[in-house]
Design a protein around this motif. Sequence first.
Motif, short mmCIF file in Angstrom:
data_model
loop_
_atom_site.label_atom_id
_atom_site.label_comp_id
_atom_site.label_asym_id
_atom_site.label_seq_id
_atom_site.Cartn_x
_atom_site.Cartn_y
_atom_site.Cartn_z
N LYS A 80 0.84 -1.21 0.00
CA LYS A 80 0.00 0.00 0.00
C LYS A 80 0.87 1.25 0.00
O LYS A 80 0.59 2.21 -0.74
CB LYS A 80 -0.92 0.01 1.21
N ASP A 113 0.56 3.88 -3.05
CA ASP A 113 0.11 5.23 -2.75
C ASP A 113 1.14 6.27 -3.19
O ASP A 113 0.78 7.35 -3.68
CB ASP A 113 -0.19 5.38 -1.26
N ASP A 158 -8.28 4.28 -4.39
CA ASP A 158 -7.96 3.93 -3.00
C ASP A 158 -7.26 2.58 -2.96
O ASP A 158 -7.56 1.69 -3.78
CB ASP A 158 -9.23 3.89 -2.15
N THR A 174 -6.39 -0.30 0.00
CA THR A 174 -6.60 -0.71 1.39
C THR A 174 -5.97 -2.08 1.63
O THR A 174 -5.83 -2.88 0.70
CB THR A 174 -8.10 -0.76 1.74
N THR A 175 -5.60 -2.33 2.85
CA THR A 175 -5.05 -3.64 3.23
C THR A 175 -6.16 -4.51 3.80
O THR A 175 -7.06 -4.04 4.48
CB THR A 175 -3.93 -3.49 4.27
N VAL A 188 -4.14 -6.89 -0.61
CA VAL A 188 -4.49 -5.49 -0.82
C VAL A 188 -5.68 -5.42 -1.76
O VAL A 188 -5.85 -6.27 -2.65
CB VAL A 188 -3.32 -4.66 -1.39
#
Length: 538
Positions: free
Chosen positions: A132, A136, A155, A157-158, A164
Motif C-alpha cells: 500500500k 500510494d 484507494d 486498502t489492506t 491489498v
Amino acid sequence: MQSARHLKLTVPLVALSLAAAACGGGGAPTSAPSVADATADNRTVQNGGTLTVALNADPDALDPSTATTLVGREVFVNMCEKLYDIDATSTLLPQLAAAMPQLSGDGKEVTIKLRTGLKFNDGTVLDAAAVKKSLDRHRSWEKSARQADLAAVTDVTTVGEDTVKLTLSRPATPLTAQLADRAGMIMSPKALDSEGDAFGANPVCVGPFKFSGRTSGSEIVLERAPDYYDAAKVKLDKLVYKIIVDPNVRAANLRSGDVQVGDQLATTTVAGVQSDPDLKVVSGGGLGYFGINVNIGNVAGSTEKYGSVDTALGKSPELREAFELALDRDAINKTVYNGLYESDCFPLPADSPYRAASLQCAPHDVAKAKQLVQASGVPAPIPVTLTTPNDATNQRLAQVIQQMTKEVGFDVKVETAEFVATLEQGGAGKYDTLLTGWSGRVDPDGNLTNIITTGGSNNYPGMSDPDIDEPIKQAAAATDTAERAELYAKAIQKAADLRGFIYLYHNKYYLGMHKNVAGVQYYKDGLPRFTTAGFTTK
C-alpha cells in the motif's frame, strides 16, 4: 526548452544505396532476420563471479516512482521485482503477488493476494502495508511519473497482512500490465522513510540483486541479495553495469572481454559481433516502435489545450499523406538498420492478439504523393523542419527521410539536439516534425492511451479526436480480447488517417554476449534478466 543545447544542422543529401533495397513499404510489416533466442540457452552455470554489462546510456534516478528511461528498466528488472511480470510468451504472471488479481463483478474492485515470507533487500518483511505504501506513493506523490499508470485507482486498502484491495473509478483491464512494470514495483517502507525523495540514490526493493553503488555516468553496481526468496537460483556474486554510449566502443569492449554482455547493439555492429567465434547475439524487444511526430495541434504543451499549428504539414492532412507515401519503410529498414528491424505503419506489433487483420499499411507510392503535393496548391518545395536526436543512427535516418521526401516536393531541413532536449521540444510543441520512439508495453493500452489520446503527456503531435479517445477508453474497460482488438482498430485507423504520428518500424533489441555466459532471459520487453545467469562450467 534548453535552446543553448540546440544546434541547427542542414544535412546534405548523401548517396544512399536505396535502389538496392526493397521497393515495398506497404502491405504486411516485414520481419527482421532471425537471431538466436536467449531463452533457449539452459546450460549449467557455475556459482560466483561478476558479470559486466555495457549499457547504451546512463539511467535516470533509480526510483520506480520517478524513472522514465528504458535503461533504467534494464537495471530495475534485476533488483526491483513487481507484483506481476511477463514470461517468454509475453503472458502476464504473478511475481510478488501470489495469484492473478481477482475482479469484482463491476470491475471496480481489484483484490491482490501477496506471496508470504518475502523480504526486501534490507531484511524488512514484505506485507500488505508495504505494498500500500508503494502504490500510494506511485499514484499520489507529486513527483511521480506513475500517476497516469494508476489513474483509475482511487484507494488502496489492506485486508490482513497478505492482501491489498484496489478501488477503481472505472474498470481498467490494462491495470495488471501496469503493475507488471514500474507502477507495480514495491519499495522497502523502511528505506522510503529514511531516504524520502532521495530513495533513487539508495534504492531497496525485493530482487535477486541489491543496489551497492553508483558512479554517475560511469557504472552501477548490484550485489547478490542474501534475503531474496529464491536465492538458490542466483549464481552471480555481482552485476556491474558500465555506461558506454558509443555503439562501436560498446562492441569493441565486448570483443576485448572488458564487458561480457553488451545491450542494444547498433544494427551496424551486429554482424561483426556475430562473426567473432567467442561471441553470440540474441534478440529481444519488438513491443515498441519508432517514427515521426508531426505537430498538428500542440501549441502550448501536450497536456494543454490544443490549437492551430502554422506549418504546411500541420495544416494539411493531404500533405501529411503525401509525406508518408514518399517513405519506403522497407528501404529505410535495410539502408539504416541492415534489415534488422520490423517495418510497420501501426503502433501494435504484427503478432499482437490485439491487432485486427483489418489494419493494412498503404503502399509506398511516389506518384500519388506527387499528385497530392501538386493538388495542395502549396508551392514546392514545401519546407519541413525535422528534429532528431544527435546520435549517428538517427541522423542517418533523418538523411534518408530528407532524400525520399525531396523526390515528391518537400524540402526537409534537419535540426539535431541531445536526446533529452528533443523530448522537451516534443512535450512543449516546439517542433514541426520530430523523430521519437516508444519502448512498448505488453498491453496495447500502454502503446496508445498516453500517446495518442487527448491530453496525454506523450501526445506530442496534439492529436485530439473522439474517434480515437472513445474506443481506447472503451477497450480499457473491456475484458474480451477480440472486442478490445476491434475497438483498438477503430482508434488506430483514425489516428493513421490524421497522421499526427507516422510509424516507421518496431525496433528489435540485440544483446551481445560471450559464449560462456548462459541463463540470460531476454523477452519482448527488451529487458535482460540475469536472475539465473552465470558463467558456464565448461
